[in-house]
Scaffold this motif. Sequence first.
Motif, mmCIF file in Angstrom:
data_model
loop_
_atom_site.group_PDB
_atom_site.id
_atom_site.type_symbol
_atom_site.label_atom_id
_atom_site.label_comp_id
_atom_site.label_asym_id
_atom_site.label_seq_id
_atom_site.Cartn_x
_atom_site.Cartn_y
_atom_site.Cartn_z
ATOM 1 N N GLU A 170 7.085 -0.210 -16.219
ATOM 2 C CA GLU A 170 6.875 0.611 -15.047
ATOM 3 C C GLU A 170 7.475 2.016 -15.513
ATOM 4 O O GLU A 170 8.582 2.108 -16.248
ATOM 5 C CB GLU A 170 7.755 0.247 -14.094
ATOM 6 C CG GLU A 170 7.592 1.347 -12.770
ATOM 7 C CD GLU A 170 8.042 0.794 -11.250
ATOM 8 O OE1 GLU A 170 9.217 0.084 -11.450
ATOM 9 O OE2 GLU A 170 7.476 0.768 -10.532
ATOM 10 N N GLY A 187 8.303 -1.306 -3.104
ATOM 11 C CA GLY A 187 9.608 -2.298 -2.837
ATOM 12 C C GLY A 187 9.152 -3.717 -2.518
ATOM 13 O O GLY A 187 10.323 -4.212 -2.286
ATOM 14 N N GLN A 194 -0.507 -0.962 -7.492
ATOM 15 C CA GLN A 194 -0.745 -0.617 -6.106
ATOM 16 C C GLN A 194 -2.044 -0.454 -5.835
ATOM 17 O O GLN A 194 -2.673 -0.564 -4.779
ATOM 18 C CB GLN A 194 0.250 0.568 -5.976
ATOM 19 C CG GLN A 194 1.541 0.298 -5.718
ATOM 20 C CD GLN A 194 2.383 1.220 -5.172
ATOM 21 O OE1 GLN A 194 2.040 2.043 -4.240
ATOM 22 N NE2 GLN A 194 3.573 1.470 -5.769
ATOM 23 N N GLY A 254 8.885 -5.835 -4.587
ATOM 24 C CA GLY A 254 9.289 -6.799 -5.520
ATOM 25 C C GLY A 254 8.407 -6.919 -6.703
ATOM 26 O O GLY A 254 8.726 -8.009 -7.725
ATOM 27 N N LYS A 255 7.400 -6.353 -7.140
ATOM 28 C CA LYS A 255 6.499 -6.599 -8.234
ATOM 29 C C LYS A 255 7.278 -6.219 -9.509
ATOM 30 O O LYS A 255 6.943 -7.185 -10.587
ATOM 31 C CB LYS A 255 5.279 -5.390 -8.287
ATOM 32 C CG LYS A 255 4.392 -5.658 -6.775
ATOM 33 C CD LYS A 255 3.146 -4.434 -6.764
ATOM 34 C CE LYS A 255 3.719 -3.055 -6.670
ATOM 35 N NZ LYS A 255 4.723 -2.478 -5.734
ATOM 36 N N SER A 256 7.817 -5.105 -9.497
ATOM 37 C CA SER A 256 8.379 -4.688 -10.883
ATOM 38 C C SER A 256 9.810 -5.742 -11.295
ATOM 39 O O SER A 256 9.801 -6.381 -12.290
ATOM 40 C CB SER A 256 9.213 -3.362 -10.793
ATOM 41 O OG SER A 256 8.326 -2.546 -10.541
ATOM 42 N N THR A 257 10.470 -6.356 -9.984
ATOM 43 C CA THR A 257 11.385 -7.385 -10.432
ATOM 44 C C THR A 257 10.868 -8.601 -10.774
ATOM 45 O O THR A 257 11.545 -9.348 -11.512
ATOM 46 C CB THR A 257 12.042 -7.536 -9.005
ATOM 47 O OG1 THR A 257 12.504 -6.213 -8.239
ATOM 48 C CG2 THR A 257 13.150 -8.278 -9.134
HETATM 49 N N1 LIG Z 1 18.551 -1.753 -9.875
HETATM 50 C C1 LIG Z 1 18.234 -2.040 -8.518
HETATM 51 N N2 LIG Z 1 19.394 -2.064 -7.734
HETATM 52 C C2 LIG Z 1 19.270 -2.424 -6.386
HETATM 53 N N3 LIG Z 1 18.229 -2.680 -5.758
HETATM 54 C C3 LIG Z 1 17.032 -2.658 -6.418
HETATM 55 C C4 LIG Z 1 17.020 -2.279 -7.915
HETATM 56 N N4 LIG Z 1 15.873 -2.317 -8.379
HETATM 57 C C5 LIG Z 1 14.904 -2.629 -7.253
HETATM 58 N N5 LIG Z 1 15.774 -2.815 -6.331
HETATM 59 C C6 LIG Z 1 15.195 -3.080 -4.927
HETATM 60 O O1 LIG Z 1 14.538 -4.337 -5.019
HETATM 61 C C7 LIG Z 1 13.461 -4.305 -4.133
HETATM 62 C C8 LIG Z 1 12.033 -4.790 -5.237
HETATM 63 O O2 LIG Z 1 12.090 -3.648 -6.126
HETATM 64 P P1 LIG Z 1 10.825 -3.505 -6.965
HETATM 65 O O3 LIG Z 1 11.069 -2.479 -7.959
HETATM 66 O O4 LIG Z 1 10.638 -4.725 -7.613
HETATM 67 O O5 LIG Z 1 9.643 -3.406 -6.052
HETATM 68 P P2 LIG Z 1 7.884 -2.689 -6.434
HETATM 69 O O6 LIG Z 1 7.246 -3.663 -5.964
HETATM 70 O O7 LIG Z 1 8.055 -2.662 -7.997
HETATM 71 O O8 LIG Z 1 7.886 -1.303 -5.973
HETATM 72 P P3 LIG Z 1 7.164 0.028 -6.484
HETATM 73 O O9 LIG Z 1 5.514 -0.175 -6.229
HETATM 74 O O10 LIG Z 1 7.799 0.928 -5.927
HETATM 75 O O11 LIG Z 1 7.372 -0.034 -8.117
HETATM 76 C C9 LIG Z 1 13.428 -3.048 -3.617
HETATM 77 O O12 LIG Z 1 13.906 -3.255 -2.151
HETATM 78 C C10 LIG Z 1 14.149 -2.390 -4.210
HETATM 79 O O13 LIG Z 1 14.891 -1.174 -3.484
#
Ligand SMILES: Nc1ncnc2c1ncn2[C@@H]1O[C@H](COP(=O)(O)OP(=O)(O)OP(=O)(O)O)[C@@H](O)[C@H]1O
Lengths: 235, 289
Positions: A84, A38, A193, A40-43
């Motif tokens: 992902e 969570g 991760q 924000g990496k994927s974002t």
């Molecule tokens: N489609 C969405 N709608 C609402 N919130 C989202 C959505 N996608 C991600 N989030 C939120 O945005 C934040 C960042 O998410 P992200 O997927 O970028 O994390 P991440 O670092 O890739 O995590 P992970 O290691 O679990 O893949 C998180 O708090 C997540 O809950």
Amino acid sequence: MLLELQNVHVHYNKIAALQGVSIQVEEGDFITLIGSNGAGKSTTLRAISGLEKPSSGEISFRDQAIHHLTPDRILKLGIAQVPEGRRIFKDLTVEENLQLGAFTRSDKVAVRRDLDAVFGHFPRLLERRNQLGRTLSGGEQQMLSIGRALMSDPTLLLLDEPSLGLAPIVVEEIAKILCDINGKGVAIVLVEQNADLALELARHGYVLETGSIALQGDADSLARNEHVKTAYLGI
Amino acid sequence: MELFLQSIINSFIQGGFFALWAVGLVLVFGVMGVVNFAHGELVMVGAYTIWLLHSQYGMGYIPALGMAILLVLLIGLFMERFLFRPKREDPLGGLINSIGVLFILQVAALIVGGTGPAKQVAPPFSGTLIIEEIVRVPYQRLFSIAVCIAALSLLWFFLTKTKLGWSLRAVALDREAAALQGININRTSMIAIGVSGALAGLAGALMAPISNIYPHMGHNVIITAFIVTIVGGIGSLPGAVFASVLYAFLHTFITAYFSGTIATMSGLLIMVLVLIVKPTGIMGRRISE
Ligand SMILES: Nc1ncnc2c1ncn2[C@@H]1O[C@H](COP(=O)(O)OP(=O)(O)OP(=O)(O)O)[C@@H](O)[C@H]1O
Ligand SMILES: [Mg+2]
């Protein structure tokens, strides 16, 4: 500069997922983005590929702003993503998946050559070229997802947790191939991760915590950093 | 025995039409995620085009058939661009917009054709193929089934053998992953609804000389298309074609030995049973893992 994110914010509805992320990637660079669930990496990768629109900030590729472009145009500029969860097309064959990676390319000879190169990297895909994607093992699906991204002949390859759920030996194999690809001049942004592996492979690293960059620097120095050690390396 | 053999032939012809109606609906649903309730009306517009251009204005049947395909294709493109695209993240909005189109096209048909009895078009291919004095197939129907099979084969070739066809299937399977391969979603949606519209126009044009033409004729089309897509597995084109032939047999035989209303009711009953027992249909796959 190949890719530059400047103070990028992304919101899902009203909730901030990225709050001012700045990242720089040079030509041929290998950087990694580590962080917990969570963070924000994927974002970040989704924003680079145009799947999410930043609410503020700027993303530029070779000094051209790209954050307003659609994903297909960003791909055409030379940025490919291994998303992902692999996201291969399960009801299409291995070869059809790879050909779709080259969807925007019209030079048949070059595509043919890159297809052979992908089969060279992943001989198991060659054996299974006429099988449906859904019949592949997890590791093979990951190889297919990487192969598909390579078929666009990218300048920059984004990978979102390619090691997730794979056996250590498969992870080794994929790590070696990423080094090969980078050796041929393709810049890589690796989201992981699995920080041990990522910091071993990459030259520079960024640590993402709740939507902003907490730390950044040489991969070596990050690997020696006390905070990184306790939070991400499990030493 | 005669009725039996005749019904088998009729079933295949019906099956071809059912499949032609259904694949367009499946294509648009698969690629764009919208249930196009106006699909039956698109078929109706195809039939009206033949009535207007061929019967009223004396244009040749084949050129009129081409015009029907073109007109419905253009209506489809218009719907994608102005009604479905703005509602891409909102499938319910797209569905409601399509219902709007349904009413508009019905009213348009009333304006063009007026009220009064259903319209008929004299079959341009006259004569009947008679086999052993037992089975009779009018040449018009032979022509229809041949064109149906040709169109479906062409569609199959397009979707399985060409890169553009693969890109449509890729968008249907995973829109985001497809976009990451450089596939333009707007363009792909245009192609999907263009093909869907062309097939609907063709179906209407083929039906015109062998069925009644009236503003509500799309109802039967959409009900049948729903039945066969649900029974065949939503999103599965081979499933829809297979279910079309099965349902055509059921429908034709029940109509021959009982009545058309009982036939349609049986179809709806089977659809409900499939939804309860195997919601993924006979050839569909589970959406999730
Ligand atoms: N489609 C969405 N709608 C609402 N919130 C989202 C959505 N996608 C991600 N989030 C939120 O945005 C934040 C960042 O998410 P992200 O997927 O970028 O994390 P991440 O670092 O890739 O995590 P992970 O290691 O679990 O893949 C998180 O708090 C997540 O809950
Ligand atoms: Mg993630």
